[in-house]
Motif scaffolding. Structure first.
Motif, PDB file in Angstrom:
ATOM      1  N   PRO A 206       0.799  -1.237   0.000  1.00  0.00           N
ATOM      2  CA  PRO A 206       0.000   0.000   0.000  1.00  0.00           C
ATOM      3  C   PRO A 206       0.826   1.278   0.000  1.00  0.00           C
ATOM      4  O   PRO A 206       0.302   2.342  -0.357  1.00  0.00           O
ATOM      5  CB  PRO A 206      -0.829  -0.118   1.294  1.00  0.00           C
ATOM      6  N   ASN A 207       2.101   1.202   0.389  1.00  0.00           N
ATOM      7  CA  ASN A 207       2.913   2.410   0.509  1.00  0.00           C
ATOM      8  C   ASN A 207       3.800   2.673  -0.706  1.00  0.00           C
ATOM      9  O   ASN A 207       4.528   3.663  -0.726  1.00  0.00           O
ATOM     10  CB  ASN A 207       3.799   2.319   1.757  1.00  0.00           C
ATOM     11  N   ILE A 208       3.762   1.816  -1.714  1.00  0.00           N
ATOM     12  CA  ILE A 208       4.671   1.968  -2.845  1.00  0.00           C
ATOM     13  C   ILE A 208       4.276   3.178  -3.699  1.00  0.00           C
ATOM     14  O   ILE A 208       3.096   3.476  -3.877  1.00  0.00           O
ATOM     15  CB  ILE A 208       4.699   0.688  -3.710  1.00  0.00           C
ATOM     16  N   GLN A 209       5.288   3.898  -4.194  1.00  0.00           N
ATOM     17  CA  GLN A 209       5.078   5.042  -5.075  1.00  0.00           C
ATOM     18  C   GLN A 209       5.977   4.875  -6.299  1.00  0.00           C
ATOM     19  O   GLN A 209       7.150   4.520  -6.165  1.00  0.00           O
ATOM     20  CB  GLN A 209       5.414   6.355  -4.357  1.00  0.00           C
ATOM     21  N   LEU A 210       5.441   5.142  -7.496  1.00  0.00           N
ATOM     22  CA  LEU A 210       6.194   5.004  -8.737  1.00  0.00           C
ATOM     23  C   LEU A 210       6.306   6.356  -9.428  1.00  0.00           C
ATOM     24  O   LEU A 210       5.446   7.229  -9.261  1.00  0.00           O
ATOM     25  CB  LEU A 210       5.506   4.005  -9.674  1.00  0.00           C
ATOM     26  N   ASN A 211       7.363   6.503 -10.222  1.00  0.00           N
ATOM     27  CA  ASN A 211       7.556   7.732 -10.985  1.00  0.00           C
ATOM     28  C   ASN A 211       6.834   7.611 -12.324  1.00  0.00           C
ATOM     29  O   ASN A 211       6.895   6.549 -12.970  1.00  0.00           O
ATOM     30  CB  ASN A 211       9.057   7.969 -11.217  1.00  0.00           C
ATOM     31  N   PRO A 212       6.160   8.655 -12.786  1.00  0.00           N
ATOM     32  CA  PRO A 212       5.470   8.574 -14.084  1.00  0.00           C
ATOM     33  C   PRO A 212       6.395   8.231 -15.243  1.00  0.00           C
ATOM     34  O   PRO A 212       5.939   7.673 -16.248  1.00  0.00           O
ATOM     35  CB  PRO A 212       4.871   9.983 -14.260  1.00  0.00           C
ATOM     36  N   LEU A 213       7.690   8.551 -15.120  1.00  0.00           N
ATOM     37  CA  LEU A 213       8.653   8.253 -16.187  1.00  0.00           C
ATOM     38  C   LEU A 213       9.516   7.060 -15.790  1.00  0.00           C
ATOM     39  O   LEU A 213      10.712   7.016 -16.060  1.00  0.00           O
ATOM     40  CB  LEU A 213       9.521   9.482 -16.478  1.00  0.00           C
ATOM     41  N   ASN A 214       8.877   6.063 -15.195  1.00  0.00           N
ATOM     42  CA  ASN A 214       9.634   4.908 -14.706  1.00  0.00           C
ATOM     43  C   ASN A 214      10.128   3.979 -15.815  1.00  0.00           C
ATOM     44  O   ASN A 214      10.884   3.058 -15.559  1.00  0.00           O
ATOM     45  CB  ASN A 214       8.789   4.098 -13.707  1.00  0.00           C
ATOM     46  N   ASN A 215       9.713   4.223 -17.056  1.00  0.00           N
ATOM     47  CA  ASN A 215      10.188   3.419 -18.188  1.00  0.00           C
ATOM     48  C   ASN A 215      10.873   4.263 -19.264  1.00  0.00           C
ATOM     49  O   ASN A 215      11.188   3.744 -20.341  1.00  0.00           O
ATOM     50  CB  ASN A 215       9.036   2.663 -18.844  1.00  0.00           C
ATOM     51  N   ILE A 216      11.118   5.536 -19.007  1.00  0.00           N
ATOM     52  CA  ILE A 216      11.527   6.444 -20.071  1.00  0.00           C
ATOM     53  C   ILE A 216      12.892   6.095 -20.666  1.00  0.00           C
ATOM     54  O   ILE A 216      13.108   6.270 -21.872  1.00  0.00           O
ATOM     55  CB  ILE A 216      11.518   7.915 -19.568  1.00  0.00           C
ATOM     56  N   PHE A 217      13.836   5.593 -19.869  1.00  0.00           N
ATOM     57  CA  PHE A 217      15.146   5.220 -20.417  1.00  0.00           C
ATOM     58  C   PHE A 217      15.019   4.001 -21.318  1.00  0.00           C
ATOM     59  O   PHE A 217      15.634   3.921 -22.386  1.00  0.00           O
ATOM     60  CB  PHE A 217      16.153   4.946 -19.297  1.00  0.00           C
ATOM     61  N   PHE A 218      14.189   3.037 -20.901  1.00  0.00           N
ATOM     62  CA  PHE A 218      13.985   1.837 -21.705  1.00  0.00           C
ATOM     63  C   PHE A 218      13.272   2.167 -23.014  1.00  0.00           C
ATOM     64  O   PHE A 218      13.685   1.708 -24.082  1.00  0.00           O
ATOM     65  CB  PHE A 218      13.180   0.805 -20.912  1.00  0.00           C
ATOM     66  N   THR A 219      12.211   2.951 -22.943  1.00  0.00           N
ATOM     67  CA  THR A 219      11.485   3.286 -24.177  1.00  0.00           C
ATOM     68  C   THR A 219      12.338   4.153 -25.093  1.00  0.00           C
ATOM     69  O   THR A 219      12.250   4.047 -26.316  1.00  0.00           O
ATOM     70  CB  THR A 219      10.161   4.005 -23.856  1.00  0.00           C
TER      71      THR A 219
END
Length: 523
Positions: A206-219
């Motif tokens: 429940p406490n996890i937070q992700l960055n909106p650009l969490n795949n930007i280097f891969f893409t």
């Protein structure tokens, strides 16, 4: 000897397979009729499957998932009552028609023709393919603009350069749709998918937070892969196979390669200046932090962003395409003499709209079919069954990632929307892999690979009929089989190379994106 034959002069196994797909596919009914037949099939299956309990829970409601019969009195009444709304709210319809008004005006005025001549004058013919694919990839930043802008321009560019126009369509389609998740420019799809990923991850943590650009280097790095691989497929597999396909469209409808006159050149530069002046006004409007073009950032609601889905800028992409093509088209038309009165401008737009008549017929039946397919829950049921089967296998991490890519690619043939599909299966995939020590960031990256590669071979893609229409402008006999056979090499090779690329990326440990990790919990 070309790429189509071996040393004995016989066609290769791949070419024979693609020929078979094309012939078999083109024996299918007309696309509009095919969507109507599929609608009837969905109705029949929904009636047969409705009584059964498949033991699945609908993640949208938390209740048991049941197939909904579309042949009850209530559903048929709702179908007929909502038919007009289903058609007019069909997502691609408005996008296509509004964009075509502007693009058609620029094309019929002669502006695009001159722009392509100047572009061909500075771009080596050998580099047209990678340039087109790169532009197609970047077009993702403008939502679905690439479908109505880059794909038809790909045909025009290739034909004007003396190459087969269908190869240009294939290359552009591969970049726009097959490489949908390959982009080094952030776009609204990044925070949208991350939002579903984070919600699914919070089921487990429940406490996890992700960055909106969490795949930007891969893409971003994936864009180089798609450009390179797409370049090879287009030039070495697809275009050689098209050498025997005659362009049989009306000559007056096709671009010409006459030289640019001084008057046309002056008109072009004036029109281009007008377009860039309009872009400059937009940039100045967007810069202030309190700009009306900004919307709340999904990750930080207190901040205003230009690329969030709620930002007016993201919602006005298609009207901007209309303006940024109509404006130079009008300026060029009057300065070059193509337009002499306002009626010429309106006639040009009417001519552009006339070319969309067949697409609108196909869109009508396509909209009805997709709506019935969604309402029946058949596609969702297949997606959930596949995801649960993968979960039960308890495979090693790398094998599971490959399985998710393959399953997503298959499900994408049945459920077209990237966000809707991820909203359905993320609550299964993400917590499942977190339990195996795989991060939500990596799971999302695997999903994006599988979601992209099969876009180009599914007639359920809302824009697929439009691409068929673009092909028919040059080769009148083009059918669904022609397009699918052209795109299958991209599908198979993208699927294999992009999967290997992700696994190698993971093995090397290159960051996936901002504040992203490969493992859960993050180190």
């Amino acid at each position: 000897m070309d790429n189509q034959t071996d040393a004995s002069g016989k066609k290769s196994a791949l070419q024979r397979f693609l020929d078979f797909i094309e012939v078999a596919g083109n024996k299918l009914p007309d696309p509009a009729a095919l969507f109507f037949i599929l609608l009837l099939i969905v109705w029949f299956l929904s009636l047969v499957l409705a009584p059964f309990d498949f033991g699945e829970v609908d993640p949208r409601t938390g209740e048991a998932l049941r197939v909904q019969s579309q042949l009850t009195g209530v559903q048929l009444a709702a179908f007929l009552a909502g038919m007009v709304n289903t058609f007019v709210t069909f997502a691609p319809l408005g996008i296509v028609l509004v964009a075509i008004l502007g693009v058609g005006l620029a094309e019929n005025s002669g502006y695009i023709n001159v722009a392509l001549k100047k572009l061909l004058g500075v771009t080596p013919k050998a580099l047209l393919t990678p340039m087109l694919i790169l532009v197609a990839i970047v077009s993702h930043t403008a939502a679905d603009a690439g479908y109505v802008l880059v794909i038809p321009l790909g045909a025009v560019i290739f034909y004007a350069a003396g190459r087969h126009p269908l190869a240009g369509i294939a290359a552009a389609f591969a970049g726009v749709s097959g490489g949908f998740s390959a982009n080094f420019v952030p776009s609204g799809i990044d925070p949208l998918l991350m939002g579903f990923t984070q919600s699914a991850a919070q089921i487990f943590d429940p406490n996890i937070q992700l960055n909106p650009l969490n795949n930007i280097f891969f893409t971003g790095l994936s864009s180089f892969l798609i450009v390179g691989v797409g370049w090879y497929i287009t030039d070495k597999i697809v275009e050689p196979r098209l050498q025997g396909v005659e362009v049989d469209a009306d000559e007056e409808d096709l671009p010409k390669l006459e030289s640019v006159s001084p008057k046309e050149s002056r008109a072009f530069w004036a029109a281009t200046f007008a377009m860039f002046a309009a872009i400059a006004v937009l940039v100045v409007w967007a810069i202030p932090e309190d700009s009306a073009l900004r919307g709340p950032d999904m990750a930080n609601p207190d901040q205003m962003s230009l690329v969030s889905f709620s930002a007016p800028l993201m919602q006005m992409i298609v009207p901007l395409i209309f303006i940024f093509f109509a404006l130079p088209g009008i300026v060029y038309g009057y300065m070059s003499g193509t337009f002499t009165k306002s009626k010429d401008v309106i006639d040009s737009m009417s001519q552009a709209m006339g070319t969309m008549a067949y697409y609108m017929v196909m869109a009508f039946f396509c909209a009805l079919f997709i709506d019935a397919f969604a309402e029946s829950n058949i596609g969702i049921l297949i997606a959930l069954k596949g995801a649960n089967f993968l979960q039960e296998l308890q495979l090693p991490g790398a094998v599971t990632i490959v399985g998710i890519i393959l399953l997503t690619a298959f499900v994408n043939l049945l459920v077209g929307s990237a966000s809707a599909k991820w909203a359905l299966i993320a609550p299964i995939f993400v917590p499942m892999l977190m339990g195996l020590g795989i991060s939500p960031d990596l799971t999302q990256a695997a999903y994006r690979v599988g979601d992209s590669v099969s876009n180009i071979i599914t007639p359920l893609l809302p824009y697929f009929p439009l691409v068929v229409v673009f092909c028919q402008k040059y080769v009148k006999s083009t059918g669904i089989g022609t397009l699918v056979s052209m795109m299958l090499p991209y599908f198979f090779i993208f699927l294999v190379t992009w999967t290997i690329f992700l696994l190698a990326y993971w093995a090397i440990g290159i960051p996936l994106g901002l504040q992203a990790s490969f493992v859960y919990p993050a180190p």
